[in-house]
Design an enzyme around this catalytic site. Structure first.
Site, PDB file in Angstrom:
ATOM      1  CB  SER A 188      48.070  58.390  61.752  1.00 36.84           C
ATOM      2  OG  SER A 188      49.011  59.510  62.253  1.00 36.84           O
ATOM      3  CG  ASP A 191      46.984  65.536  57.692  1.00 29.10           C
ATOM      4  OD1 ASP A 191      47.485  65.796  58.844  1.00 29.10           O
ATOM      5  OD2 ASP A 191      46.538  64.145  57.730  1.00 29.10           O
ATOM      6  CG  HIS A 204      46.173  63.461  61.318  1.00 29.53           C
ATOM      7  ND1 HIS A 204      47.082  63.085  60.219  1.00 29.53           N
ATOM      8  CD2 HIS A 204      46.594  62.831  62.244  1.00 29.53           C
ATOM      9  CE1 HIS A 204      47.714  62.049  60.522  1.00 29.53           C
ATOM     10  NE2 HIS A 204      47.476  61.821  61.894  1.00 29.53           N
TER      11      HIS A 204
HETATM   12  C1  MLT Z   1      54.153  59.213  62.701  1.00 28.32           C
HETATM   13  O1  MLT Z   1      55.059  59.641  63.668  1.00 28.32           O
HETATM   14  O2  MLT Z   1      54.141  58.007  62.205  1.00 28.32           O
HETATM   15  C2  MLT Z   1      53.181  60.203  62.228  1.00 28.32           C
HETATM   16  O3  MLT Z   1      53.642  61.467  62.472  1.00 28.32           O
HETATM   17  C3  MLT Z   1      51.763  60.273  62.476  1.00 28.32           C
HETATM   18  C4  MLT Z   1      51.616  60.112  63.794  1.00 28.32           C
HETATM   19  O4  MLT Z   1      51.366  60.959  64.429  1.00 28.32           O
HETATM   20  O5  MLT Z   1      51.486  58.982  64.139  1.00 28.32           O
END
Ligand code: MLT
Length: 201
Positions: A102, A152, A183
């Site tokens: 992520s 996701d 996710h």
């Molecule tokens: C981010 O902000 O990098 C993406 O939205 C994934 C997350 O939630 O960390």
């Protein structure tokens, strides 16, 4: 940067760079390295940004909307930290393979987008496109595995596909693996990453 370095039993192996998701830390993904390559050295880093007390690797303006200036600053900061860590822990700087989830996958993708030699390869679990409309370095020889979820809501299918296309346009070798899931980071996608890693890296 706050981190853990664990020397592997086989120093000829790659060094696995672990990059957690929002709200994670340097302890959270250690198990992934055990599955992907139990003999490899591991450098697991905590993101320097805090969002409501949750560590991240760069700021965001809203869910899925990145603070591009901070992303660039933090990508440089992480790359410099990797150079320093290689000196301090005496490992080959060129042998680094990132495993990110992520937000951690997004900064790993950003390392690939900005530096030709930051990483030898990357396993990106549920990544997004870090930046658009920039020229990527020549990534020929770089190996990338993307694991994405068909449902996701945070990192939608189109993002994973676009990321694959951008990396391939820059000549990286990319495998995109789909999980029938959202996710969450699943055991089966980590095992799939291990299979890919065994054959490729
Ligand atoms: C981010 O902000 O990098 C993406 O939205 C994934 C997350 O939630 O960390």
């Amino acid at each position: 940067m706050k981190h853990i370095f664990k020397e592997g039993t086989n120093k000829d192996k790659n060094v696995l760079l672990l990059l957690h998701g929002t709200g994670g830390n340097e302890e959270g993904l250690l198990q992934l390295a055990e599955i992907v390559d139990p003999e490899a050295s591991v450098l697991s880093v905590r993101g320097n940004v805090l969002e409501n007390g949750m560590p991240r690797f760069f700021k965001r303006l809203a869910e899925g909307v990145f603070d591009e200036e901070d992303l660039i600053f933090r990508t440089n900061e992480l790359n410099e930290f990797l150079d320093e860590a290689a000196e301090k822990y005496k490992f080959e700087r060129d042998n680094m393979v990132a495993i990110g989830y992520s937000n951690g996958a997004n900064i790993a993708a950003s390392l690939l987008f900005h530096f030709q030699d930051a990483l030898k390869g990357a396993i990106l679990h549920h990544p997004m496109v870090p930046r658009r409309d920039i020229e990527l370095p020549n990534l020929s020889g770089k190996q990338v595995f993307i694991a994405a979820g068909t449902n996701d809501p945070i990192c939608p299918q189109e993002e994973a596909i676009e990321l694959q296309q951008l990396l391939e346009k820059a000549k990286a070798d990319v495998e995109l693996y789909w999980e029938n899931n959202g996710h969450q980071l699943t055991r089966s996608e980590v095992e799939q990453a291990h299979e890919w890693y065994k054959n490729i890296i």
